[in-house]
Design a protein around this motif. Sequence first.
Motif, short mmCIF file in Angstrom:
data_model
loop_
_atom_site.label_atom_id
_atom_site.label_comp_id
_atom_site.label_asym_id
_atom_site.label_seq_id
_atom_site.Cartn_x
_atom_site.Cartn_y
_atom_site.Cartn_z
N ALA A 236 47.42 28.30 37.37
CA ALA A 236 46.81 29.60 37.66
C ALA A 236 46.96 29.91 39.14
O ALA A 236 47.25 29.04 39.96
CB ALA A 236 45.33 29.60 37.26
N MET A 237 46.76 31.19 39.45
CA MET A 237 46.73 31.66 40.83
C MET A 237 45.34 32.23 41.10
O MET A 237 44.70 32.78 40.21
CB MET A 237 47.78 32.74 41.07
N VAL A 238 44.89 32.11 42.34
CA VAL A 238 43.63 32.72 42.73
C VAL A 238 43.84 33.50 44.02
O VAL A 238 44.59 33.06 44.91
CB VAL A 238 42.52 31.66 42.90
N VAL A 239 43.22 34.68 44.10
CA VAL A 239 43.38 35.56 45.27
C VAL A 239 42.01 35.87 45.84
O VAL A 239 41.11 36.33 45.12
CB VAL A 239 44.10 36.87 44.89
N PHE A 240 41.86 35.63 47.14
CA PHE A 240 40.64 35.94 47.87
C PHE A 240 40.95 37.09 48.82
O PHE A 240 41.69 36.91 49.78
CB PHE A 240 40.15 34.71 48.62
N ASP A 241 40.41 38.28 48.53
CA ASP A 241 40.62 39.47 49.36
C ASP A 241 39.29 39.83 50.01
O ASP A 241 38.41 40.41 49.37
CB ASP A 241 41.15 40.62 48.52
N ASP A 242 39.14 39.49 51.28
CA ASP A 242 37.86 39.66 51.95
C ASP A 242 37.57 41.10 52.34
O ASP A 242 36.49 41.39 52.88
CB ASP A 242 37.81 38.76 53.20
N THR A 243 38.49 42.01 52.10
CA THR A 243 38.25 43.43 52.41
C THR A 243 37.62 44.17 51.24
O THR A 243 37.19 45.31 51.39
CB THR A 243 39.56 44.13 52.81
N LEU A 244 37.56 43.56 50.06
CA LEU A 244 37.02 44.22 48.87
C LEU A 244 35.52 43.99 48.77
O LEU A 244 34.95 43.14 49.47
CB LEU A 244 37.72 43.71 47.61
N ASP A 245 34.86 44.74 47.88
CA ASP A 245 33.44 44.53 47.63
C ASP A 245 33.25 43.15 47.02
O ASP A 245 34.17 42.55 46.48
CB ASP A 245 32.90 45.61 46.70
N TRP A 246 32.00 42.65 47.12
CA TRP A 246 31.74 41.26 46.78
C TRP A 246 32.17 40.91 45.36
O TRP A 246 32.71 39.82 45.11
CB TRP A 246 30.26 40.94 46.98
N ASN A 248 34.58 41.83 43.66
CA ASN A 248 36.03 41.76 43.44
C ASN A 248 36.76 40.94 44.50
O ASN A 248 37.99 40.94 44.53
CB ASN A 248 36.61 43.17 43.40
N LYS A 249 36.02 40.23 45.34
CA LYS A 249 36.67 39.48 46.41
C LYS A 249 37.54 38.34 45.87
O LYS A 249 38.58 38.03 46.44
CB LYS A 249 35.62 38.90 47.36
N LEU A 250 37.11 37.71 44.79
CA LEU A 250 37.81 36.53 44.31
C LEU A 250 38.22 36.73 42.85
O LEU A 250 37.38 36.98 41.99
CB LEU A 250 36.91 35.30 44.43
N LYS A 251 39.53 36.64 42.58
CA LYS A 251 40.05 36.81 41.23
C LYS A 251 41.00 35.67 40.89
O LYS A 251 41.73 35.18 41.74
CB LYS A 251 40.79 38.15 41.09
N ILE A 252 40.97 35.30 39.62
CA ILE A 252 41.87 34.27 39.14
C ILE A 252 42.85 34.87 38.15
O ILE A 252 42.49 35.75 37.35
CB ILE A 252 41.09 33.10 38.49
N TYR A 253 44.09 34.44 38.25
CA TYR A 253 45.17 34.90 37.36
C TYR A 253 45.64 33.68 36.57
O TYR A 253 46.39 32.86 37.07
CB TYR A 253 46.31 35.51 38.16
N GLU A 254 45.17 33.59 35.33
CA GLU A 254 45.49 32.44 34.50
C GLU A 254 46.72 32.71 33.65
O GLU A 254 47.00 33.86 33.29
CB GLU A 254 44.30 32.10 33.60
N ASP A 255 47.45 31.66 33.34
CA ASP A 255 48.63 31.77 32.47
C ASP A 255 49.56 32.89 32.95
O ASP A 255 49.98 33.76 32.18
CB ASP A 255 48.21 32.03 31.02
N TYR A 256 49.85 32.87 34.25
CA TYR A 256 50.67 33.94 34.83
C TYR A 256 52.14 33.82 34.46
O TYR A 256 52.93 34.72 34.74
CB TYR A 256 50.51 33.96 36.35
N LEU A 257 52.51 32.71 33.80
CA LEU A 257 53.89 32.54 33.35
C LEU A 257 53.91 32.14 31.87
O LEU A 257 53.07 31.37 31.41
CB LEU A 257 54.61 31.45 34.15
N GLN A 258 54.85 32.69 31.14
CA GLN A 258 55.14 32.27 29.77
C GLN A 258 56.58 31.76 29.76
O GLN A 258 57.39 32.16 30.60
CB GLN A 258 54.97 33.43 28.78
#
Length: 553
Positions: A236-246, A248-258
């Motif tokens: 998985a990938m995880v993205v931390f965007d500190d400019t967004l509201d709380w 939505n700051k941290l999101k995980i992208y699971e199974d990003y490849l098939q």
Amino acid sequence: MNERSLALVGGGYWGKNLARNFDAIDALGVLCDVNASTLESYGDSYPLARRTTLFQSVLESSDIKRIAIATPAVTHFSLAKSALLAGKDVYVEKPLCLIEDEASELVAIASQNKRILMVGHLLHYHACIRKIKELIADGKLGKLLYITSNRLNLGKIRREENALWSFAPHDISVILALTNELPSEVRCSGHSFLTEGVADTTLTQLDFPSGISGHIHVSWLNPFKEQKLTIVGSKAMVVFDDTLDWENKLKIYEDYLQWSAGNVPVPSKAAGIPLDVSYCEPLQAECTHFVECCDQRKTPITDGHEGLRVLQVLQAAQKSLDSGKSEKLAANRGKTQPEYFSHETSIVDVGAQVGARTHIWHYSHISSNAIIGEDCNLGQNVYIASDVTIGRSVKVQNNVSIYSGTTIDDFVFLGPSCVLTNVTNPRSEVVRRGLYETTHLGRGATIGANATIVCGVKVGRYAFVAAGAVVSSDVQDYELVMGVPARRAGWMSRHGHPLHFDDHGTATCPETGFRYQRDRKDRVVCLDCSEDTNLRPELTVGHKSYNEFNTRT
């Protein structure tokens, strides 16, 4: 101790943020700045903190036990050194200082004087970064592959330091923590557009021995603010965007490849899933952590060693920026960092000695003056008291407490939730601190799950205490004991197999073929290997289960 026993040295741009947070936790006792006008700018704020322009007066104040430094980086070394030598615990804003040798000196002074030295690498105390560390530790991301960080903005433009030194320390610090290693090679490029010799934008690449790669892009010449950290793992990938509201700051992208039938990777562009993270102001968490470390005498997450590692990478990046060539970090630089692994939730107190390659896992606590050897593994929720000595290659499973008075030799195994005591007749209303009785666990001994070792006993070499047993008397070498109270149930080989002695008092280990001799006094020795020598490498890895060897009923 006076609650307001901290002096803040440097009340300027960032100092104002530190003043607010240290005051909020009732720690701020003194505001110090060489410029009286800076002190005047605070107005009526913080009436409980006295103000001074004299740093020496802070050093001489007996009620000031800790000092936070938020002055220009060029002054960090001299101020921190003076504070440490004056017996103060010290917090230094990033970077720790500008020269590696000076940073090493600060780390050494702090250690010699048993002082806390902490560096203000703020991101470590952000709840989203803590969550990312948890995801990695739990294997949610799989094997780490690639980390990229963008820290871009329009201003604040500086002339005393370039964008690399101004912005990148936070990102370097976090990436080193996530990878748990120093890069083997560093490459940095950049450009100076506004002030000659002061890079306004830099791009740094970090190549790690494990194969992980990292990129850090920093600039104060960007039309919009961007603070984004992306960690790519095999799962998985995880993205931390500190400019967004709380939310939505941290999101995980699971199974990003098939993977197609032809074994071709096909991207899966599903939306990221926001992760639930409880809000906490990072700077207040950082300030609170410093005060707690001082009070409890525990090692900060971002201690002097961590600050030194970041400085090593910064200097390598600067050299690469100046020369246009990649820089390899010298092998001996890795020796400046603790050679053991300690999970971020664990506590290793100042003064504890931990050997190289030892692993200390979640929520464990190692007390000051405890000695732990090399290559040990301490599971979750393990407590090691002061004046405990543990040898090398010892395995301590979850939920084990080892109290003062205990000595554990090499290669001992302590099963989950086993208990070791240090007072035979404890009473809550009778203080017997310092009257601890001694317990000795011999080389290679095994203590089973939930077993209890009553203090004052000696467990012999390669003895085997069964699960749930209560040991109240000495156990001989190779002896197997079980029950409540524990009684002899047989003998075990060095490899943990029952020994069945013939009429001549000889038995053979089914796994190794080693012969054991039992004499008339019920003493057992190995005839083919010394109890105090290491096994040959091929004998240190098992290839069959216990039941495959032991079919005898």
